[in-house]
Write an enzyme that holds these catalytic residues in place. Structure first.
Site, PDB file in Angstrom:
ATOM      1  N   ASN A   6       0.868  -1.176   0.000  1.00 17.41           N
ATOM      2  CA  ASN A   6       0.000   0.000   0.000  1.00 17.41           C
ATOM      3  C   ASN A   6       0.914   1.238   0.000  1.00 17.41           C
ATOM      4  OD1 ASN A   6      -1.766   2.068   0.579  1.00 17.41           O
ATOM      5  ND2 ASN A   6      -2.293   1.338   2.636  1.00 17.41           N
ATOM      6  N   LYS A   8       0.071   4.313  -0.094  1.00 16.34           N
ATOM      7  CA  LYS A   8      -0.517   5.497   0.570  1.00 16.34           C
ATOM      8  C   LYS A   8      -0.288   6.727  -0.306  1.00 16.34           C
ATOM      9  CE  LYS A   8      -0.023   3.099   4.873  1.00 16.34           C
ATOM     10  NZ  LYS A   8       0.140   3.119   6.305  1.00 16.34           N
ATOM     11  N   HIS A  88      -9.443   0.859   5.324  1.00 16.48           N
ATOM     12  CA  HIS A  88      -8.114   1.078   5.906  1.00 16.48           C
ATOM     13  C   HIS A  88      -8.208   2.058   7.078  1.00 16.48           C
ATOM     14  CE1 HIS A  88      -3.994   2.389   6.432  1.00 16.48           C
ATOM     15  NE2 HIS A  88      -3.668   1.211   5.927  1.00 16.48           N
ATOM     16  N   GLU A  90      -6.472   4.480   8.048  1.00 17.78           N
ATOM     17  CA  GLU A  90      -6.291   5.915   7.759  1.00 17.78           C
ATOM     18  C   GLU A  90      -7.563   6.504   7.158  1.00 17.78           C
ATOM     19  OE1 GLU A  90      -2.609   5.322   5.733  1.00 17.78           O
ATOM     20  OE2 GLU A  90      -1.716   4.834   7.670  1.00 17.78           O
ATOM     21  N   GLU A 157      -5.102  -5.155  10.825  1.00 15.00           N
ATOM     22  CA  GLU A 157      -4.041  -4.160  11.002  1.00 15.00           C
ATOM     23  C   GLU A 157      -4.304  -3.337  12.258  1.00 15.00           C
ATOM     24  OE1 GLU A 157      -2.145  -3.024   6.981  1.00 15.00           O
ATOM     25  OE2 GLU A 157      -3.992  -1.886   7.152  1.00 15.00           O
ATOM     26  N   GLY A 163       2.768   2.071  10.844  1.00 16.90           N
ATOM     27  CA  GLY A 163       3.753   3.143  10.701  1.00 16.90           C
ATOM     28  C   GLY A 163       4.525   3.470  11.962  1.00 16.90           C
ATOM     29  N   SER A 193       3.578  -2.271  10.362  1.00 15.35           N
ATOM     30  CA  SER A 193       5.032  -2.338  10.590  1.00 15.35           C
ATOM     31  C   SER A 193       5.671  -3.647  10.138  1.00 15.35           C
ATOM     32  CB  SER A 193       5.370  -2.039  12.051  1.00 15.35           C
ATOM     33  OG  SER A 193       5.042  -0.696  12.353  1.00 15.35           O
TER      34      SER A 193
HETATM   35  P1  PGA Z   1       2.934   0.217   7.614  1.00 16.02           P
HETATM   36  O1  PGA Z   1       1.440   0.391   7.066  1.00 16.02           O
HETATM   37  O2  PGA Z   1       3.467  -1.025   6.977  1.00 16.02           O
HETATM   38  O3  PGA Z   1       3.659   1.463   7.167  1.00 16.02           O
HETATM   39  O4  PGA Z   1       2.837   0.091   9.091  1.00 16.02           O
HETATM   40  C1  PGA Z   1       0.631  -0.724   6.830  1.00 16.02           C
HETATM   41  C2  PGA Z   1      -0.695  -0.287   6.291  1.00 16.02           C
HETATM   42  O5  PGA Z   1      -1.175   0.790   6.667  1.00 16.02           O
HETATM   43  O6  PGA Z   1      -1.308  -1.004   5.477  1.00 16.02           O
END
Ligand code: PGA
Length: 234
Positions: A6, A8, A88, A90, A157, A163, A193
């Protein structure tokens, strides 16, 4: 297994093309058998023909219309996109999407046969309330979601792991995925992560059918190394 990146709000259109070209080469040269997905920014999508499944990080439940800033089926079909990420964290917590809108998106894209990577996860304050509260929170994110949908891929997640460089313990991942498995026979990915140096361990866990990777996948060599890890797991 399912190995998904992803992006983003990262990488340009040019960089995305270069990335996917390198990935295709890697998959071809190594006869990779994993299912590989890439979710670039909406401005970087293009009609891609190859082993990499290109999807969008978001789409509105509409064919077209007056939804400023959104994209719909007409725009996705132009590039032959048939995969969408829904729910997701976010989108839920930064962009304020409600479960109602998320469910509407799920139903809409399910009815069109799209592959849906559906994300769930709990924030830290819920996690701290213990396992029962946490599972209730996760179950609430599954209300109205057809778990028998044949093109569903579920992604667990934890919000506090995204992140941050922090991941749950292996035992916790196994425990939560095993509970989710009771209601989901489709692949269950772990996300939050995941990096080149912990992917192998996470991919080896029981009931982990793949990973959804954000920042750790921005470098194509790191992402390829995770795909390679999946290839080497029995
Ligand atoms: P990250 O994000 O690997 O940067 O922690 C994962 C995600 O949001 O799908």
């Amino acid at each position: 297994m399912v190995i998904a990146a992803n992006f983003k709000t990262n990488l340009t259109r040019y960089q995305t093309r270069e990335y996917i070209a390198s990935l295709e080469k890697f998959i071809h040269d190594n006869s990779v058998r994993q299912e590989v997905f890439v979710f670039p920014t909406a401005t970087s999508i293009y009609a891609h023909d190859g082993n990499v499944n290109v999807g969008v990080q978001n789409a509105y439940p509409t064919k077209n219309g007056a939804f400023t800033g959104e994209i719909g089926v007409d725009q996705l079909e132009e590039f032959n996109i048939k995969t969408v990420l829904i729910g997701h964290s976010e989108r839920r917590h930064v962009l304020g999407e409600t479960q109602e809108l998320i469910t509407a998106k799920y139903e809409f894209y399910k009815n069109l046969g799209y592959t849906i990577v559906y994300c769930i996860g709990e924030p830290l304050n819920i996690r701290e309330k213990g396992m029962d509260e946490m599972m209730n929170y996760l179950r609430a994110q599954l209300i109205g979601i057809d778990m028998n949908y044949e093109n569903l891929i579920l992604a667990y997640e934890p919000v506090w792991a995204i992140g941050t460089g922090v991941t749950p313990t292996n035992d916790d991942i196994v425990k939560i995925h095993s509970i989710l498995r009771n209601s989901c026979k489709r692949p269950i990915l772990y996300g939050g992560s995941v990096k080149a140096d912990n992917a192998k361990e996470i991919l080896s866990l029981h009931n982990v059918d793949g990973v959804l990777v954000g920042s750790g996948a921005l470098n194509v060599n790191d992402f390829c190394s995770m795909i390679n890890d999946a290839e080497n797991i029995k």
